[in-house]
Design a protein around this motif. Structure first.
Motif, short mmCIF file in Angstrom:
data_model
loop_
_atom_site.label_atom_id
_atom_site.label_comp_id
_atom_site.label_asym_id
_atom_site.label_seq_id
_atom_site.Cartn_x
_atom_site.Cartn_y
_atom_site.Cartn_z
N SER A 29 0.85 -1.19 0.00
CA SER A 29 0.00 0.00 0.00
C SER A 29 0.88 1.23 0.00
CB SER A 29 -0.87 -0.02 1.27
OG SER A 29 -1.74 1.08 1.32
N SER A 30 0.48 2.27 -0.72
CA SER A 30 1.26 3.50 -0.67
C SER A 30 0.58 4.54 0.21
CB SER A 30 1.47 4.05 -2.09
OG SER A 30 2.36 5.14 -2.06
N ASN A 31 -0.71 4.69 0.04
CA ASN A 31 -1.42 5.73 0.79
C ASN A 31 -2.48 5.19 1.75
OD1 ASN A 31 -0.46 8.57 -0.25
ND2 ASN A 31 -0.51 7.22 -2.02
N SER A 33 -5.10 2.73 1.65
CA SER A 33 -6.38 2.03 1.45
C SER A 33 -6.18 0.52 1.27
CB SER A 33 -7.20 2.64 0.31
OG SER A 33 -6.50 2.65 -0.89
N SER A 34 -5.11 0.12 0.60
CA SER A 34 -4.85 -1.32 0.45
C SER A 34 -4.51 -1.93 1.80
CB SER A 34 -3.70 -1.57 -0.53
OG SER A 34 -3.91 -0.87 -1.72
N MET A 35 -3.82 -1.19 2.63
CA MET A 35 -3.51 -1.66 3.98
C MET A 35 -4.81 -1.84 4.78
SD MET A 35 -1.04 0.02 6.88
CE MET A 35 -2.05 1.44 7.21
N ARG A 73 -1.18 0.52 -9.99
CA ARG A 73 -0.45 1.66 -10.53
C ARG A 73 -0.27 1.40 -12.02
NH1 ARG A 73 4.83 3.11 -11.59
NH2 ARG A 73 5.49 5.16 -10.82
N ALA A 74 -0.84 2.28 -12.82
CA ALA A 74 -0.78 2.09 -14.28
C ALA A 74 -1.18 0.65 -14.65
CB ALA A 74 0.59 2.44 -14.83
N ARG A 75 -2.29 0.19 -14.08
CA ARG A 75 -2.89 -1.13 -14.33
C ARG A 75 -2.08 -2.30 -13.76
NH1 ARG A 75 -3.42 1.82 -18.67
NH2 ARG A 75 -1.81 0.81 -19.92
N VAL A 102 -6.24 -2.97 -5.60
CA VAL A 102 -7.00 -1.81 -5.13
C VAL A 102 -6.73 -0.64 -6.07
CG1 VAL A 102 -7.42 -0.25 -3.18
CG2 VAL A 102 -6.77 -2.63 -2.75
N GLY A 103 -7.79 -0.15 -6.69
CA GLY A 103 -7.61 0.94 -7.66
C GLY A 103 -8.80 1.88 -7.68
N LEU A 104 -8.73 2.81 -8.62
CA LEU A 104 -9.80 3.80 -8.73
C LEU A 104 -10.69 3.57 -9.94
CD1 LEU A 104 -8.12 7.25 -7.97
CD2 LEU A 104 -9.54 5.87 -6.45
N GLU A 130 -12.31 -1.19 -4.77
CA GLU A 130 -12.15 0.23 -5.07
C GLU A 130 -11.48 0.94 -3.90
OE1 GLU A 130 -15.70 1.06 -8.27
OE2 GLU A 130 -15.90 1.89 -6.26
N GLY A 131 -10.47 1.74 -4.22
CA GLY A 131 -9.67 2.37 -3.19
C GLY A 131 -9.98 3.84 -2.97
N ARG A 132 -8.95 4.53 -2.57
CA ARG A 132 -9.12 5.93 -2.18
C ARG A 132 -8.06 6.79 -2.85
NH1 ARG A 132 -7.70 5.54 3.04
NH2 ARG A 132 -9.67 4.58 3.54
N ALA A 144 3.42 12.98 -8.40
CA ALA A 144 4.32 13.24 -9.53
C ALA A 144 4.17 12.16 -10.60
CB ALA A 144 5.76 13.33 -9.05
N SER A 145 4.11 10.89 -10.15
CA SER A 145 3.94 9.79 -11.10
C SER A 145 2.63 9.92 -11.86
CB SER A 145 3.90 8.43 -10.40
OG SER A 145 5.06 8.22 -9.69
N LEU A 146 1.62 10.25 -11.11
CA LEU A 146 0.30 10.37 -11.71
C LEU A 146 0.28 11.48 -12.77
CD1 LEU A 146 -2.37 8.94 -11.41
CD2 LEU A 146 -3.03 10.58 -9.67
N ALA A 148 2.80 12.47 -14.45
CA ALA A 148 3.60 12.01 -15.60
C ALA A 148 2.84 11.00 -16.46
CB ALA A 148 4.90 11.40 -15.09
N MET A 149 1.95 10.25 -15.79
CA MET A 149 1.24 9.18 -16.51
C MET A 149 -0.07 9.63 -17.11
SD MET A 149 1.39 6.17 -13.76
CE MET A 149 2.89 5.36 -13.32
N LYS A 150 -0.37 10.89 -16.97
CA LYS A 150 -1.75 11.28 -17.23
C LYS A 150 -2.26 10.94 -18.63
CE LYS A 150 -2.06 16.26 -17.88
NZ LYS A 150 -0.80 16.91 -17.56
#
Ligand SMILES: Cc1cc2nc3c(=O)[nH]c(=O)nc-3n(C[C@H](O)[C@H](O)[C@H](O)COP(=O)(O)O)c2cc1C
Length: 195
Positions: A29-31, A33-35, A73-75, A102-104, A130-132, A144-146, A148-150
């Protein structure tokens, strides 16, 4: 430092004649919700739980049922590749494996199939949750990654599903729902009964 989960697993394993016995939940988990989902799943199953780390991933060898979950992250279900790369070493062929991501993106069959395909996993082992996403609270590195990936993040998604993901990223979203763990928990319980 002794890992209490591992000690407990070893004790249980010894009590069952040295066979690997029960269930572990490993999550990345990074932020948060997966945790949160991982903790709910572990509690419901009375399972051991560890955050993913390269050093401790091998503990899965001691268990019969493995629940692995990562944020998407990026599927990609993050860190799942580490479990797959070590499948032989961890003896995964003889175990029950359950994967959650866990994704959006929306909880549609089409999106779930896309995630399975991208991650090289069977549909019947995969559970989507579904996450947060809170643009104001997210780690800088993820923001930043997001950014860049937009332009690439929506690739391969249907126009409808991409539209949902786009809106959730733009406005923030909280899709965390404890009840959504039920199908996964039930599947693990069923596997435990069969043993
Ligand atoms: C860089 C980045 C890329 C993401 N890519 C996807 C994606 O491809 N598909 C998706 O459904 N969600 C995507 N998300 C949303 C996260 O998977 C979602 O916010 C998740 O709940 C994060 O889990 P965590 O709270 O455990 O870190 C992305 C988020 C970030 C920050």
């Amino acid at each position: 430092m002794k890992n209490p989960n591992r000690q407990a697993a070893i004790r249980r394993s010894e009590a069952h004649g040295g066979n690997d016995t029960d269930t572990i939940v490993v999550y990345n988990s990074s932020n948060g919700s997966s945790m949160q989902y991982a903790e709910l799943i572990a509690k419901a199953l009375d399972a051991d739980i560890i955050p993913y780390s390269k050093k401790t991933l091998g503990y899965v060898t001691l268990y019969r049922n493995i629940v692995f979950g990562g944020w998407i992250r990026a599927r990609e279900i993050t860190r799942l590749n580490m479990l797959k790369q070590n499948a032989g070493q961890f003896g995964l062929a003889g175990k029950n494996i359950f994967i959650f991501g866990v994704g959006l993106g929306p909880d549609t069959e089409e999106y779930k199939r896309l995630i399975c395909k991208r991650n090289g996993i069977e549909r019947d082992t995969f559970y989507y949750l579904e996450g947060r996403y809170n643009p104001d609270k997210i780690k800088r590195v993820d923001a930043a990654s997001l950014a860049a990936m937009k332009n690439t993040i929506y690739g391969e998604m249907s126009e409808e599903d991409a539209q949902v993901l786009r809106e959730r990223i733009e406005n923030g979203y909280d899709g965390v729902d404890p009840l959504k763990i039920i199908p996964l928990v039930e599947a693990v319980m069923k596997a435990k009964e069969i043993r």
